[in-house]
Scaffold this motif. Structure first.
Motif, PDB file in Angstrom:
ATOM      1  N   VAL A   1       0.854  -1.177   0.000  1.00  0.00           N
ATOM      2  CA  VAL A   1       0.000   0.000   0.000  1.00  0.00           C
ATOM      3  C   VAL A   1       0.894   1.233   0.000  1.00  0.00           C
ATOM      4  O   VAL A   1       1.819   1.333   0.791  1.00  0.00           O
ATOM      5  N   LEU A   2       0.597   2.131  -0.892  1.00  0.00           N
ATOM      6  CA  LEU A   2       1.335   3.387  -0.997  1.00  0.00           C
ATOM      7  C   LEU A   2       0.327   4.519  -0.956  1.00  0.00           C
ATOM      8  O   LEU A   2      -0.628   4.530  -1.727  1.00  0.00           O
ATOM      9  N   CYS A   3       0.533   5.459  -0.056  1.00  0.00           N
ATOM     10  CA  CYS A   3      -0.364   6.609   0.066  1.00  0.00           C
ATOM     11  C   CYS A   3       0.452   7.865  -0.232  1.00  0.00           C
ATOM     12  O   CYS A   3       1.459   8.131   0.424  1.00  0.00           O
ATOM     13  N   LEU A   4       0.028   8.608  -1.235  1.00  0.00           N
ATOM     14  CA  LEU A   4       0.697   9.856  -1.607  1.00  0.00           C
ATOM     15  C   LEU A   4      -0.211  11.032  -1.280  1.00  0.00           C
ATOM     16  O   LEU A   4      -1.414  10.986  -1.538  1.00  0.00           O
ATOM     17  N   HIS A   5       0.379  12.075  -0.724  1.00  0.00           N
ATOM     18  CA  HIS A   5      -0.378  13.291  -0.411  1.00  0.00           C
ATOM     19  C   HIS A   5       0.240  14.434  -1.188  1.00  0.00           C
ATOM     20  O   HIS A   5       1.439  14.702  -1.076  1.00  0.00           O
ATOM     21  N   LEU A   6      -0.556  15.098  -1.994  1.00  0.00           N
ATOM     22  CA  LEU A   6      -0.085  16.238  -2.771  1.00  0.00           C
ATOM     23  C   LEU A   6      -0.492  17.522  -2.074  1.00  0.00           C
ATOM     24  O   LEU A   6      -1.661  17.708  -1.734  1.00  0.00           O
ATOM     25  N   LYS A   7       0.475  18.405  -1.854  1.00  0.00           N
ATOM     26  CA  LYS A   7       0.176  19.692  -1.245  1.00  0.00           C
ATOM     27  C   LYS A   7      -0.621  20.527  -2.235  1.00  0.00           C
ATOM     28  O   LYS A   7      -0.124  20.875  -3.302  1.00  0.00           O
ATOM     29  N   ARG A   8      -1.843  20.832  -1.886  1.00  0.00           N
ATOM     30  CA  ARG A   8      -2.730  21.562  -2.796  1.00  0.00           C
ATOM     31  C   ARG A   8      -3.141  22.926  -2.236  1.00  0.00           C
ATOM     32  O   ARG A   8      -4.105  23.518  -2.675  1.00  0.00           O
ATOM     33  N   PHE A   9      -2.378  23.410  -1.249  1.00  0.00           N
ATOM     34  CA  PHE A   9      -2.657  24.719  -0.659  1.00  0.00           C
ATOM     35  C   PHE A   9      -1.386  25.544  -0.701  1.00  0.00           C
ATOM     36  O   PHE A   9      -0.306  25.052  -0.424  1.00  0.00           O
ATOM     37  N   ASP A  10      -1.508  26.797  -1.055  1.00  0.00           N
ATOM     38  CA  ASP A  10      -0.378  27.717  -1.098  1.00  0.00           C
ATOM     39  C   ASP A  10      -0.559  28.728   0.036  1.00  0.00           C
ATOM     40  O   ASP A  10      -1.290  29.715  -0.108  1.00  0.00           O
ATOM     41  N   ALA A  11       0.083  28.471   1.156  1.00  0.00           N
ATOM     42  CA  ALA A  11      -0.071  29.326   2.337  1.00  0.00           C
ATOM     43  C   ALA A  11       0.531  30.715   2.108  1.00  0.00           C
ATOM     44  O   ALA A  11       0.026  31.708   2.626  1.00  0.00           O
ATOM     45  N   ALA A  12       1.603  30.807   1.320  1.00  0.00           N
ATOM     46  CA  ALA A  12       2.247  32.092   1.073  1.00  0.00           C
ATOM     47  C   ALA A  12       1.320  33.045   0.321  1.00  0.00           C
ATOM     48  O   ALA A  12       1.330  34.249   0.568  1.00  0.00           O
ATOM     49  N   ARG A  13       0.537  32.491  -0.589  1.00  0.00           N
ATOM     50  CA  ARG A  13      -0.391  33.324  -1.368  1.00  0.00           C
ATOM     51  C   ARG A  13      -1.813  33.237  -0.829  1.00  0.00           C
ATOM     52  O   ARG A  13      -2.726  33.834  -1.393  1.00  0.00           O
ATOM     53  N   ASN A  14      -1.979  32.446   0.223  1.00  0.00           N
ATOM     54  CA  ASN A  14      -3.268  32.310   0.889  1.00  0.00           C
ATOM     55  C   ASN A  14      -4.374  31.862  -0.087  1.00  0.00           C
ATOM     56  O   ASN A  14      -5.433  32.465  -0.181  1.00  0.00           O
ATOM     57  N   ASP A  79     -10.626  13.805  -2.837  1.00  0.00           N
ATOM     58  CA  ASP A  79     -10.706  15.150  -3.390  1.00  0.00           C
ATOM     59  C   ASP A  79     -11.216  16.114  -2.322  1.00  0.00           C
ATOM     60  O   ASP A  79     -12.108  15.777  -1.545  1.00  0.00           O
ATOM     61  N   HIS A  80     -10.640  17.297  -2.270  1.00  0.00           N
ATOM     62  CA  HIS A  80     -11.108  18.334  -1.348  1.00  0.00           C
ATOM     63  C   HIS A  80     -11.966  19.310  -2.137  1.00  0.00           C
ATOM     64  O   HIS A  80     -11.514  19.907  -3.116  1.00  0.00           O
ATOM     65  N   SER A  81     -13.199  19.474  -1.712  1.00  0.00           N
ATOM     66  CA  SER A  81     -14.054  20.494  -2.326  1.00  0.00           C
ATOM     67  C   SER A  81     -14.283  21.581  -1.293  1.00  0.00           C
ATOM     68  O   SER A  81     -14.523  21.302  -0.129  1.00  0.00           O
ATOM     69  N   GLY A  82     -14.124  22.800  -1.717  1.00  0.00           N
ATOM     70  CA  GLY A  82     -14.284  23.923  -0.806  1.00  0.00           C
ATOM     71  C   GLY A  82     -13.175  24.938  -0.990  1.00  0.00           C
ATOM     72  O   GLY A  82     -12.531  24.996  -2.031  1.00  0.00           O
ATOM     73  N   THR A  83     -12.956  25.717   0.035  1.00  0.00           N
ATOM     74  CA  THR A  83     -11.956  26.785  -0.010  1.00  0.00           C
ATOM     75  C   THR A  83     -10.761  26.414   0.853  1.00  0.00           C
ATOM     76  O   THR A  83     -10.711  25.343   1.452  1.00  0.00           O
ATOM     77  N   LEU A  84      -9.832  27.354   0.943  1.00  0.00           N
ATOM     78  CA  LEU A  84      -8.659  27.160   1.790  1.00  0.00           C
ATOM     79  C   LEU A  84      -9.049  27.002   3.255  1.00  0.00           C
ATOM     80  O   LEU A  84      -8.407  26.273   4.013  1.00  0.00           O
ATOM     81  N   TYR A  85     -10.120  27.629   3.658  1.00  0.00           N
ATOM     82  CA  TYR A  85     -10.504  27.666   5.070  1.00  0.00           C
ATOM     83  C   TYR A  85     -11.587  26.681   5.460  1.00  0.00           C
ATOM     84  O   TYR A  85     -11.796  26.404   6.640  1.00  0.00           O
ATOM     85  N   GLN A  86     -12.343  26.166   4.487  1.00  0.00           N
ATOM     86  CA  GLN A  86     -13.399  25.220   4.809  1.00  0.00           C
ATOM     87  C   GLN A  86     -13.680  24.324   3.624  1.00  0.00           C
ATOM     88  O   GLN A  86     -13.301  24.637   2.499  1.00  0.00           O
TER      89      GLN A  86
END
Length: 91
Positions: A1-14, A79-86
Motif C-alpha cells: 500500500v502506498l499513500c501519496l499526499h499532494l500539497k494543494r494549498f499555497d499558504a504564502a499566497r493564501n 478530493d477536497h471540495s471547498g476553499t482554503l478555510y473550509q
C-alpha cells in the motif's frame, strides 16, 4: 500500500491550488527508491564474487543500470471540495 499526499494549498499566497493533477492507473516507484537499488547492486556483486561460474539468476539483473519494478495500482483518490478555510474531503 502506498499513500501519496499532494500539497494543494499555497499558504504564502493564501489560496487553494485548483489546477488539475493527472496520474496513471499504475505507478512504477522503482526508480525513486535508491536504497533498494544499492542493496540489489551489492547482492549482484557479492553473488558474482562468490561463484566461479556466472549463473543467471532471474531475481537480479546483470545490468546494474536497471531499476526493479515496484508497481502500484490506483485503487482510490480523495478530493477536497471547498476553499482554503473550509470544505470537505470526498473519496
Amino acid at each position: 500500500v502506498l499513500c501519496l499526499h499532494l500539497k494543494r494549498f499555497d499558504a504564502a499566497r493564501n489560496r487553494k491550488i485548483d489546477e488539475p493533477v493527472s496520474f496513471p492507473k499504475q505507478l512504477n516507484m522503482g526508480p525513486y527508491f535508491p536504497h533498494w537499488r544499492e542493496v540489489q547492486q551489492k547482492d549482484v556483486i557479492l553473488k558474482k564474487q562468490s561463484s566461479e561460474q556466472k549463473v543467471a539468476d532471474p531475481a537480479f539483473s546483470s545490468d546494474l543500470n536497471t531499476c526493479p519494478e515496484m508497481l502500484y495500482d490506483l485503487c482510490a483518490t480523495i478530493d477536497h471540495s471547498g476553499t482554503l478555510y473550509q470544505g470537505h474531503y470526498i473519496s
